[in-house]
Scaffold this motif. Structure first.
Motif, PDB file in Angstrom:
ATOM      1  N   LYS A 153      68.922  89.325  18.778  1.00  0.00           N
ATOM      2  CA  LYS A 153      69.016  90.428  17.827  1.00  0.00           C
ATOM      3  C   LYS A 153      69.156  89.969  16.382  1.00  0.00           C
ATOM      4  N   HIS A 154      69.570  88.731  16.178  1.00  0.00           N
ATOM      5  CA  HIS A 154      69.807  88.285  14.802  1.00  0.00           C
ATOM      6  C   HIS A 154      69.128  86.953  14.476  1.00  0.00           C
ATOM      7  N   CYS A 155      68.314  86.428  15.369  1.00  0.00           N
ATOM      8  CA  CYS A 155      67.672  85.131  15.102  1.00  0.00           C
ATOM      9  C   CYS A 155      66.201  85.321  14.761  1.00  0.00           C
ATOM     10  N   THR A 156      65.639  84.349  14.081  1.00  0.00           N
ATOM     11  CA  THR A 156      64.194  84.242  13.853  1.00  0.00           C
ATOM     12  C   THR A 156      63.790  82.809  14.151  1.00  0.00           C
ATOM     13  N   PHE A 157      62.519  82.615  14.409  1.00  0.00           N
ATOM     14  CA  PHE A 157      62.043  81.309  14.856  1.00  0.00           C
ATOM     15  C   PHE A 157      62.239  80.234  13.791  1.00  0.00           C
ATOM     16  N   HIS A 158      62.720  79.091  14.246  1.00  0.00           N
ATOM     17  CA  HIS A 158      62.765  77.878  13.426  1.00  0.00           C
ATOM     18  C   HIS A 158      62.464  76.704  14.345  1.00  0.00           C
ATOM     19  N   GLU A 159      61.567  75.825  13.925  1.00  0.00           N
ATOM     20  CA  GLU A 159      61.072  74.771  14.808  1.00  0.00           C
ATOM     21  C   GLU A 159      62.160  73.825  15.266  1.00  0.00           C
ATOM     22  N   ILE A 175      60.788  84.892  17.758  1.00  0.00           N
ATOM     23  CA  ILE A 175      60.621  86.068  16.896  1.00  0.00           C
ATOM     24  C   ILE A 175      60.073  85.585  15.559  1.00  0.00           C
ATOM     25  N   PHE A 176      58.838  85.984  15.262  1.00  0.00           N
ATOM     26  CA  PHE A 176      58.134  85.493  14.088  1.00  0.00           C
ATOM     27  C   PHE A 176      57.908  86.636  13.110  1.00  0.00           C
ATOM     28  N   LYS A 177      58.075  86.366  11.828  1.00  0.00           N
ATOM     29  CA  LYS A 177      57.672  87.333  10.811  1.00  0.00           C
ATOM     30  C   LYS A 177      56.161  87.238  10.609  1.00  0.00           C
ATOM     31  N   LEU A 178      55.521  88.397  10.408  1.00  0.00           N
ATOM     32  CA  LEU A 178      54.069  88.417  10.228  1.00  0.00           C
ATOM     33  C   LEU A 178      53.658  87.581   9.019  1.00  0.00           C
ATOM     34  N   GLY A 179      54.437  87.640   7.955  1.00  0.00           N
ATOM     35  CA  GLY A 179      54.131  86.831   6.771  1.00  0.00           C
ATOM     36  C   GLY A 179      54.187  85.347   7.063  1.00  0.00           C
ATOM     37  N   TYR A 180      55.136  84.926   7.920  1.00  0.00           N
ATOM     38  CA  TYR A 180      55.242  83.510   8.292  1.00  0.00           C
ATOM     39  C   TYR A 180      54.018  83.062   9.083  1.00  0.00           C
ATOM     40  N   ILE A 181      53.552  83.905  10.010  1.00  0.00           N
ATOM     41  CA  ILE A 181      52.375  83.556  10.812  1.00  0.00           C
ATOM     42  C   ILE A 181      51.150  83.389   9.920  1.00  0.00           C
ATOM     43  N   VAL A 182      50.949  84.337   8.992  1.00  0.00           N
ATOM     44  CA  VAL A 182      49.789  84.258   8.092  1.00  0.00           C
ATOM     45  C   VAL A 182      49.894  83.036   7.189  1.00  0.00           C
ATOM     46  N   GLU A 183      51.095  82.752   6.703  1.00  0.00           N
ATOM     47  CA  GLU A 183      51.286  81.584   5.830  1.00  0.00           C
ATOM     48  C   GLU A 183      51.011  80.283   6.576  1.00  0.00           C
TER      49      GLU A 183
END
Length: 415
Positions: A225-231, A239-247
């Motif tokens: 619920k509170h994390c986003t992807f980091h390698e 959980i990826f932000k759309l802007g991160y995927i495009v970048e």
């Protein structure tokens, strides 16, 4: 005087001798003969070839390619996706139910970032689009009644009518009116789209090794619920932000949102099952799949309509949607130690070492000054016949037995 017997033809005699020679050679046996050649340059070549072959098999075949393992490619995979976020256009607020197509959450889905809306279309007659070939006209004679253009918007009525704007005229058609380019309005949804979050839930299974794993870590306390992807720190939070995927795909978000495009999210599961299961981790990569440098095939858009009734008549809103299509692609390979490929590759390595001997033999027989001496020493012919007595320390009298001489004043020592 008795008559002379006729002689057989010369060709028949030659053929008979050849057949006898082949039959005799068929029963010959060949055995290797070891000869030590005292030549430093040739020895360096021989050891260098052996070293290169050993390095190739030890480093590349066994360490890099891991050919001692049994392998399986193409894991069984399932993908479930979920998009979250809201955005604004010029006229309204858009939520997930409206801008994600299709809504089932599969491995391929589209996020709408711009639309061209043609509202209040009803079944009737109106001017054809100027984009359709042979649609422009000056009079009714230029329009053929009943003609149907597969790239047009309806059945032509045979009338030439004024266009929606300007002084031009086009042939009238019977269909959904007004046509798209006559009354469409553009709306941009991409203002807040870079902050959309995409959950990509993936699980894989290698049936040969009975190995399964997923890309979500089993944590308690609402970790997702509170994390986003980091390698590094959050590899198992997909959980990826759309802007991160495009970048990460190397694209400009604003440009992509206007024209549309296809982005591939590639998940690679390369697993060495000789190690612990914790060492088998997913690797993510992103790239654009549609060729953006070819205008005819770049971009991405599709159409759909929403139907309703006004005063009892069927009405629709036609939407031409431009968006970012996400294709989740899963591949990988698993390997585990197996005796059979290990034995096969070891045998291949040992056999390949003989290439050094073949190369040095070719150099000796072709380029060395004493190549005739070497050839004479290397290839012998022996006839299985009764032993003949000879004096002590002496050789047999036949010339073919001269190799039994224990010393060679001009022999291989000079090669």
């Amino acid at each position: 005087m008795a008559a002379a017997e006729p002689k057989p033809p010369t060709g028949a005699v030659a053929a008979r001798r050849l057949a006898q020679s082949c039959w005799s050679a068929f029963w010959d046996y060949e055995t290797p003969k070891v000869i030590v050649v005292k030549n430093r340059r040739l020895g360096i070549v021989y050891r260098a070839v052996q070293l290169l072959i050993l390095l190739y098999f030890v480093w590349y075949v066994f360490i890099v390619q891991k050919s001692y393992q049994d392998s399986e490619t193409g894991p069984e995979s399932s993908v479930i996706t979920k998009v979250k976020g809201i955005t604004l256009s010029e006229h309204k607020v858009w939520d997930v139910e409206e801008y994600v197509k299709p809504p089932e959450g599969g491995s391929v889905f589209s996020i709408i970032t711009r639309i061209e809306v043609t509202p209040f279309q009803t079944l009737g007659t109106c001017a054809e689009s100027m984009r359709v070939s042979n649609a422009t006209c000056d009079s009714d004679e230029g329009c053929v009644a009943g003609q149907l253009d597969m790239l047009g918007n309806g059945l032509r009525t045979g009338r030439c009518v004024p266009y929606y704007h300007g002084s031009s005229k086009t042939c009238e058609v019977s269909g959904w009116c007004p046509v798209e380019d006559g009354a469409s309005v553009s709306q941009f949804l991409g203002t807040m789209a870079p902050n959309f979050t995409i959950l990509i839930k993936n699980s894989i299974h290698y049936p040969k090794f009975q190995f399964s794993k997923g890309n979500i870590e089993n944590r308690k306390g609402g970790y997702l619920k509170h994390c986003t992807f980091h390698e590094v720190s959050d590899l198992y939070c997909p959980i990826f932000k759309l802007g991160y995927i495009v970048e990460q795909a190397g694209e400009n978000f604003t440009e992509l949102a206007h024209t549309g495009g296809v982005i591939g999210v590639i998940i690679n599961w390369d697993c060495d099952l000789d190690l612990s299961a914790s060492e088998c981790n997913p690797k993510y990569s992103f790239r654009r799949l549609d060729p953006k440098h070819i205008p005819a095939s770049s971009g991405y858009n599709f159409r759909f309509a929403k139907y309703y009734k006004i005063n009892g008549s069927i009405t629709r809103t036609l939407i031409k949607a431009y968006g970012i299509r996400i294709d989740v692609i899963v591949h990988g390979q698993a390997g585990k130690f197996s005796l059979i490929p290990t034995v096969i590759n070891l045998a291949t390595a040992l056999t390949s070492i003989g290439v050094g001997s073949f190369l040095c033999d070719w150099i000796l027989l072709t380029f060395m000054n004493k190549n005739k001496v070497y050839s004479h020493k290397k290839f012998d012919k022996m006839v299985d016949a009764p032993e003949r007595s000879a004096g002590p320390g002496l050789c047999a009298s036949e010339p073919s037995q001269q190799d039994c001489v224990l010393t060679d004043a001009r022999g291989l020592a000079q090669l």
